[in-house]
Design a protein around this motif. Structure first.
Motif, short mmCIF file in Angstrom:
data_model
loop_
_atom_site.label_atom_id
_atom_site.label_comp_id
_atom_site.label_asym_id
_atom_site.label_seq_id
_atom_site.Cartn_x
_atom_site.Cartn_y
_atom_site.Cartn_z
N VAL A 499 -93.73 106.56 48.08
CA VAL A 499 -92.56 107.11 47.40
C VAL A 499 -92.52 106.54 45.99
CG1 VAL A 499 -90.03 107.20 47.35
CG2 VAL A 499 -91.25 107.39 49.53
N ALA A 500 -92.29 107.39 45.00
CA ALA A 500 -92.22 106.95 43.60
C ALA A 500 -91.05 107.62 42.91
CB ALA A 500 -93.52 107.27 42.88
N PHE A 501 -90.42 106.89 41.99
CA PHE A 501 -89.31 107.47 41.23
C PHE A 501 -89.09 106.65 39.97
CE2 PHE A 501 -87.56 104.50 44.31
CZ PHE A 501 -86.72 103.69 43.55
N GLU A 502 -88.49 107.30 38.99
CA GLU A 502 -88.06 106.65 37.75
C GLU A 502 -86.55 106.50 37.81
OE1 GLU A 502 -88.71 104.97 33.94
OE2 GLU A 502 -90.26 105.90 35.18
N ALA A 503 -86.05 105.27 37.67
CA ALA A 503 -84.62 105.00 37.78
C ALA A 503 -83.99 104.93 36.39
CB ALA A 503 -84.40 103.68 38.51
N PRO A 504 -83.08 105.86 36.04
CA PRO A 504 -82.40 105.80 34.75
C PRO A 504 -81.37 104.67 34.71
CG PRO A 504 -81.55 107.62 36.05
CD PRO A 504 -82.69 107.04 36.83
N GLN A 505 -80.84 104.30 35.88
CA GLN A 505 -79.92 103.18 36.03
C GLN A 505 -80.34 102.45 37.31
OE1 GLN A 505 -75.62 104.00 34.78
NE2 GLN A 505 -76.20 106.00 35.54
N GLN A 506 -79.47 101.60 37.81
CA GLN A 506 -79.75 100.95 39.09
C GLN A 506 -79.83 102.00 40.20
OE1 GLN A 506 -77.43 97.04 39.73
NE2 GLN A 506 -76.09 98.31 38.48
N VAL A 507 -80.74 101.82 41.14
CA VAL A 507 -80.84 102.66 42.32
C VAL A 507 -80.77 101.76 43.55
CG1 VAL A 507 -82.39 104.15 43.67
CG2 VAL A 507 -82.15 104.51 41.20
N TYR A 508 -79.84 102.10 44.48
CA TYR A 508 -79.69 101.35 45.73
C TYR A 508 -80.14 102.25 46.88
CZ TYR A 508 -76.69 97.66 43.65
OH TYR A 508 -76.21 96.62 42.91
#
Length: 519
Positions: A499-508
């Protein structure tokens, strides 16, 4: 904190008639369809919303979308259409918020002048007659004597309420849909129900029983977040009430706490325990709204909350064993996009409608999301299968978090690029996977824009299997809720999942379910 949820048992009908083989098959098929429709609403024990208030008066800016100011709100065709739409959404109970306001009536009163053109049917009668066509039930209001701020300690207000009840009983007590009375005594249960409120309820109840024997009486107080359940006076005051139904406002929309839902679950359990000793039905009045600007402010419009927040409210109420779930704001907050009479916040009232109806129709996404809220969703993988950092193993431990940023079960990702890999340890058919994420704008906790899922046989070369947009819901100034992202129809025979993602802010994230199974 983990919550033990009660599973409601569903009974199936038994075919007792001796018919021909063809007829039996046809009847069984039809019966099966009917039972499927019933169980689809609640096959895991979560109750749908089956009632809503009808608000005829524009009061203040809170009604900006749900009941706009500058149009004819007395049009009988408008109300007939809304009743039909509500019935199609599964609403059985309609509760009049008011039948009069500022000294004018929405029914053919002899006490007061009318808000509507006397050449047209009154909105009250239009609603009653259309509800009868759909076998709905109506709670009639006894207010407002003056306006939304009626002072129940004022003898003139109390007297006018009783006069309104007398008129309505004379006009409608024999109407097919007249089910009961809504008594607008919305006092606070903080820390206990005040004696003057108890007496106001009982005075109106006594009048209702005398005018319309056998009809139900309903109140909907607020303040369960401020109630002193351990004080003996609390239950003592409730036991004095002669009302049939108490529909408690759950106060999630009013944001009684920063994180309302965890405490609400406990409050519902406490109330259920009290009601088990009272001869009063316990209903949940689930708040479907959030606020456009400030909370609990008459200059701030009520707008739809994200459906995952409401689903969690439904789960909490159902788990505690409430008798029914209704909502103050359904009409004008959750609105059919096919309606000829569009009420509610543009776009987002329709979005919540689609989400709610998808839940009622038991789409896979909402079935899995619901099961996770109920802590009845098993993960097809184990924590040992997570590669990399030790803290990532919590994403596969089967433990879900609550709507609270301080819940230790949230795995936190900072701004930037992130990925994690699950080693299934052998070639495995992966059919679906689901991520659960916290959305809490007040603390800068949000969704990635997109989430990418890759698969591999050897852990070296990865193939892109799916890309999902994260849910976006802009009404996020005040609320914390949990979103789910489902990767479905994968059907991949692989050993590794990334799983991959770009977080613009915090991700929980609290859990990454692979091949989840509902218990």
């Amino acid at each position: 904190m983990k919550t033990n949820f009660q599973k409601l048992l569903l009974s199936l009908p038994i075919m007792l008639l001796t018919l021909s083989a063809v007829t039996i098959c046809a009847c069984n098929e039809a019966s099966g369809r009917q039972e499927k429709e019933k169980t689809n609403e609640s096959d895991l024990g979560v109750k749908p919303i089956t009632g809503t208030w009808i608000n005829l008066a524009y009061k203040d800016v809170r009604n900006k979308y749900a009941n706009p100011q500058n149009f004819d709100n007395t049009d009988p065709e408008l109300w007939k259409a809304k009743v039909r739409e509500l019935s199609a959404m599964g609403i059985e109970y309609l509760v009049f918020m008011e039948v009069a306001n500022e000294g004018k009536a929405y029914y053919p009163s002899k006490l007061m002048p009318w808000w509507y053109d006397n050449n047209r049917q009154s909105p009250v009668e239009a609603i009653l007659d259309e509800a009868a066509r759909h076998n709905m039930k109506i709670f009639m209001s006894s207010g407002w004597a003056k306006d939304q701020d009626d002072n129940l300690l004022d003898p003139a207000i109390k007297q006018r309420q009783l006069q309104i009840m007398e008129e309505l009983a004379a006009l409608y007590k024999d109407h097919k849909v007249f089910y009961g009375w809504y008594l607008p005594v919305e006092d606070c249960l903080c820390p206990v129900f005040a004696e003057h409120a108890v007496q106001s309820v009982n005075t109106l109840t006594e009048k209702a029983k005398a005018l319309t024997p056998g009809k139900k009486t309903l109140i909907s107080p607020y303040g369960i977040g401020l109630s002193e359940f351990d004080d003996p006076e609390y239950e003592k005051q409730m036991a004095k009430l002669k009302v049939d139904i108490i529909a408690y406002q759950d106060e999630v929309g009013c944001v009684r706490d920063a994180f309302t839902l965890p405490r609400l679950k406990k409050n519902w359990q406490r109330l259920r325990d009290i009601h088990n000793r009272l001869n009063i039905e316990m209903w949940a009045n689930c708040e479907t709204f959030t606020w456009e600007q400030g909370t609990n402010d008459r200059t701030s419009a009520l707008i739809p909350a994200a459906y995952p927040r409401l689903l969690s409210q439904q789960v909490a109420a159902s788990a505690a064993g409430v008798d029914k779930i209704i909502s103050f704001m359904f009409c004008g907050i959750i609105d059919d996009p096919q309606s000829n009479y569009q009420l509610g916040q543009p776009i987002w009232a329709n979005r919540v409608y689609n989400d709610y109806m998808d839940w009622k129709n038991r789409t896979e996404h909402w079935q899995l999301a619901e099961a996770a809220f109920m802590e009845r969703l098993s993960n097809g993988v184990t924590a040992e299968m997570m590669s990399g950092k030790a803290e990532l193993k919590a994403l596969l431990d089967g433990r879900v978090a609550e709507e609270d940023s301080k819940d230790a079960r949230w795995v936190k990702f900072g701004k930037g690029y992130h990925e994690f890999v699950v080693d299934l340890q052998k070639k495995t058919l992966v059919k679906r996977a689901m991520l659960r994420l916290l959305n809490y704008n007040l603390e800068g906790i949000s969704m990635p824009l997109k989430v990418y899922l890759f698969t591999s046989l050897d852990g070296k070369g990865y193939e892109l299997a799916s890309i999902k947009d994260a849910p976006h819901f802009p009404n996020n100034k005040h609320d914390a809720w949990i979103e789910s992202i489902l990767f479905d129809r994968l059907d991949e025979n692989v050993r590794y999942v990334k799983v991959a993602f770009e977080a613009p802010q915090q991700v929980y994230i609290d859990e990454f379910f692979v091949n989840p199974v509902i218990k």
